[in-house]
Design an enzyme around this catalytic site. Sequence first.
Site, PDB file in Angstrom:
ATOM      1  N   VAL A 143      41.492 -17.617 -40.159  1.00 29.30           N
ATOM      2  CA  VAL A 143      40.178 -17.323 -40.466  1.00 29.30           C
ATOM      3  C   VAL A 143      39.540 -17.968 -41.639  1.00 29.30           C
ATOM      4  O   VAL A 143      38.288 -18.170 -41.471  1.00 29.30           O
ATOM      5  CB  VAL A 143      40.360 -15.831 -41.227  1.00 29.30           C
ATOM      6  CG1 VAL A 143      38.990 -15.190 -42.173  1.00 29.30           C
ATOM      7  CG2 VAL A 143      40.867 -14.700 -40.627  1.00 29.30           C
TER       8      VAL A 143
ATOM      9  N   ARG B 195      40.652  -3.566 -51.256  1.00 34.63           N
ATOM     10  CA  ARG B 195      39.831  -2.715 -50.472  1.00 34.63           C
ATOM     11  C   ARG B 195      40.054  -1.404 -51.231  1.00 34.63           C
ATOM     12  O   ARG B 195      39.076  -0.897 -50.999  1.00 34.63           O
ATOM     13  CB  ARG B 195      40.389  -2.656 -48.906  1.00 34.63           C
ATOM     14  CG  ARG B 195      39.831  -3.872 -48.135  1.00 34.63           C
ATOM     15  CD  ARG B 195      40.284  -3.845 -46.627  1.00 34.63           C
ATOM     16  NE  ARG B 195      40.079  -5.109 -45.908  1.00 34.63           N
ATOM     17  CZ  ARG B 195      40.514  -5.382 -44.844  1.00 34.63           C
ATOM     18  NH1 ARG B 195      41.497  -4.066 -44.158  1.00 34.63           N
ATOM     19  NH2 ARG B 195      40.369  -6.569 -43.996  1.00 34.63           N
TER      20      ARG B 195
ATOM     21  N   CYS C 268      38.461  -4.918 -39.335  1.00 38.47           N
ATOM     22  CA  CYS C 268      37.707  -5.284 -38.261  1.00 38.47           C
ATOM     23  C   CYS C 268      37.241  -4.067 -37.490  1.00 38.47           C
ATOM     24  O   CYS C 268      36.384  -4.040 -36.636  1.00 38.47           O
ATOM     25  CB  CYS C 268      38.192  -6.579 -37.477  1.00 38.47           C
ATOM     26  SG  CYS C 268      39.869  -6.484 -37.102  1.00 38.47           S
TER      27      CYS C 268
ATOM     28  N   GLN D  68      41.749  -3.434 -29.227  1.00 47.79           N
ATOM     29  CA  GLN D  68      41.691  -4.318 -30.104  1.00 47.79           C
ATOM     30  C   GLN D  68      42.013  -5.669 -29.627  1.00 47.79           C
ATOM     31  O   GLN D  68      43.201  -5.813 -28.884  1.00 47.79           O
ATOM     32  CB  GLN D  68      42.380  -4.179 -31.467  1.00 47.79           C
ATOM     33  CG  GLN D  68      41.710  -2.867 -32.057  1.00 47.79           C
ATOM     34  CD  GLN D  68      42.236  -2.561 -33.287  1.00 47.79           C
ATOM     35  OE1 GLN D  68      42.559  -1.378 -33.727  1.00 47.79           O
ATOM     36  NE2 GLN D  68      42.679  -3.468 -34.094  1.00 47.79           N
TER      37      GLN D  68
ATOM     38  N   SER E 225      43.122 -11.703 -30.598  1.00 46.27           N
ATOM     39  CA  SER E 225      42.767 -12.533 -32.004  1.00 46.27           C
ATOM     40  C   SER E 225      42.753 -11.800 -33.515  1.00 46.27           C
ATOM     41  O   SER E 225      42.850 -12.547 -34.450  1.00 46.27           O
ATOM     42  CB  SER E 225      41.267 -13.092 -31.748  1.00 46.27           C
ATOM     43  OG  SER E 225      40.382 -12.202 -31.569  1.00 46.27           O
TER      44      SER E 225
ATOM     45  N   GLU F 143      47.188  -0.058 -38.650  1.00 45.73           N
ATOM     46  CA  GLU F 143      45.624   0.056 -38.431  1.00 45.73           C
ATOM     47  C   GLU F 143      45.104   1.114 -38.439  1.00 45.73           C
ATOM     48  O   GLU F 143      43.817   1.627 -38.752  1.00 45.73           O
ATOM     49  CB  GLU F 143      45.646  -0.505 -37.102  1.00 45.73           C
ATOM     50  CG  GLU F 143      44.282  -1.136 -36.482  1.00 45.73           C
ATOM     51  CD  GLU F 143      44.004  -2.592 -37.399  1.00 45.73           C
ATOM     52  OE1 GLU F 143      42.738  -3.284 -37.119  1.00 45.73           O
ATOM     53  OE2 GLU F 143      44.773  -3.179 -38.127  1.00 45.73           O
TER      54      GLU F 143
ATOM     55  N   LYS G  13      44.132   2.455 -41.715  1.00 45.14           N
ATOM     56  CA  LYS G  13      42.603   1.870 -42.077  1.00 45.14           C
ATOM     57  C   LYS G  13      41.562   2.487 -41.500  1.00 45.14           C
ATOM     58  O   LYS G  13      40.641   2.678 -42.253  1.00 45.14           O
ATOM     59  CB  LYS G  13      42.921   0.409 -41.892  1.00 45.14           C
ATOM     60  CG  LYS G  13      43.984  -0.336 -42.819  1.00 45.14           C
ATOM     61  CD  LYS G  13      43.830  -1.907 -42.018  1.00 45.14           C
ATOM     62  CE  LYS G  13      45.232  -2.524 -42.917  1.00 45.14           C
ATOM     63  NZ  LYS G  13      45.395  -3.879 -42.281  1.00 45.14           N
TER      64      LYS G  13
ATOM     65  N   HIS H  94      36.508  -6.260 -30.081  1.00 45.81           N
ATOM     66  CA  HIS H  94      37.322  -4.757 -30.408  1.00 45.81           C
ATOM     67  C   HIS H  94      36.103  -3.989 -29.828  1.00 45.81           C
ATOM     68  O   HIS H  94      35.201  -3.940 -30.089  1.00 45.81           O
ATOM     69  CB  HIS H  94      37.457  -4.549 -31.718  1.00 45.81           C
ATOM     70  CG  HIS H  94      38.759  -5.199 -32.487  1.00 45.81           C
ATOM     71  ND1 HIS H  94      39.389  -6.048 -31.799  1.00 45.81           N
ATOM     72  CD2 HIS H  94      38.960  -5.422 -33.729  1.00 45.81           C
ATOM     73  CE1 HIS H  94      40.236  -6.927 -32.601  1.00 45.81           C
ATOM     74  NE2 HIS H  94      40.094  -6.343 -33.836  1.00 45.81           N
TER      75      HIS H  94
END
Length: 365
Positions: free
Chosen positions: A16, A118, A158, A186, A189, A212, A215, A253
């Site tokens: 990233v 977050r 994401c 997804q 990457s 995931e 989230k 995604h």
Amino acid sequence: MSEKINVGVLGATGMVGQRYIKLLENHPWFKVTYVAASPRSAGKAYKEAVANRWLIGANIPADVKDLIVQDANDAKAALGKCRFVFSALEMGKDEIKALEAAYAAEGIPVVSNASANRWTEDVPMLIPEINFSHLDVIAEQKKHHGWDKGFIAVKPNCSLQTYMMPLYALQQAGYPVKRMIVTTLQAVSGAGYPGVPSFDMIDNIVPYIGGEEEKTEKECLKILGSVKDGKIENAAGPVVSSTCTRVPVIDGHTASVNLEFDLPEDKKPSLEQILKVWENFTSLPQELKLPSAPEHPIVYREEENRPQPNRDRDTEKGMACVLGRLRKCNVFDVKFVALSHNTKRGAALGGILNAELLKAKGYFD
């Protein structure tokens, strides 16, 4: 803009971090002047620190390749070298949280890709087209910590970005959503580099990505929430049930989304009304003409077999939410397919758009 703002990248040698450096090459507002990573990379020229593992394009940007990598654990080392930092740190959440706070305490704002903050109630988790009003919480965040110029702002996971804008556009148009079922497909990457072993991905789909689904189901409520008493209060709904899968796609995604509206039957939107809402949707980044903002944040494809990652992920510089296959649902009200570029809108370029919004609203002055 006559003079560019000097910026830093924390975790600059990771996947990233590399994307930040590549995407910031020739940026009209920002210039990378400071790079920091783990102690094992510190003291090396950037080109040496990423030798044989530069992943983003053929060449390292010329302005960055000879910068000396600093130890990201030393926040004071960034003083005088950059106005703010992008955080692409890869370490434990508690370590990231403490380190991002250390930079903010030194008066260096942090625009973060990491998930550590977050759920900090006075840290905005931004999708600029949706919850730009959450910037209001920054003043309370600074007051709470006793920070002068420093603060922390983060971007969400994401996978949410495949469907949050079309959801928000409908809510803003007066069509509140009560329940959603989301199944994500997804890209590899999203797991970083080297990511998922090839034996797990070739000729295969992995129906589990750790953390995931939680989230996907919860972060949307903070994004749709509101600032009250110096904190972000989550929205009450919609209720989301998600299944997150990993598929053999490099970037992009995809999500299959089913929606139920919180409206009487005669008040629910038609397919034509939904398409009109999506077609006309714009928001503050488009009004401000931010450099990384898509002109059309939502793009609908009429073809029956779209969107497809390989064909559609780079729509609007990789910053649009690309939709298709809107149709009636036999269980809920409607269903559609959504796509976003996970390493652009969903990662570094989304972080850059956050920084552009902060700059435009005076938070780096």
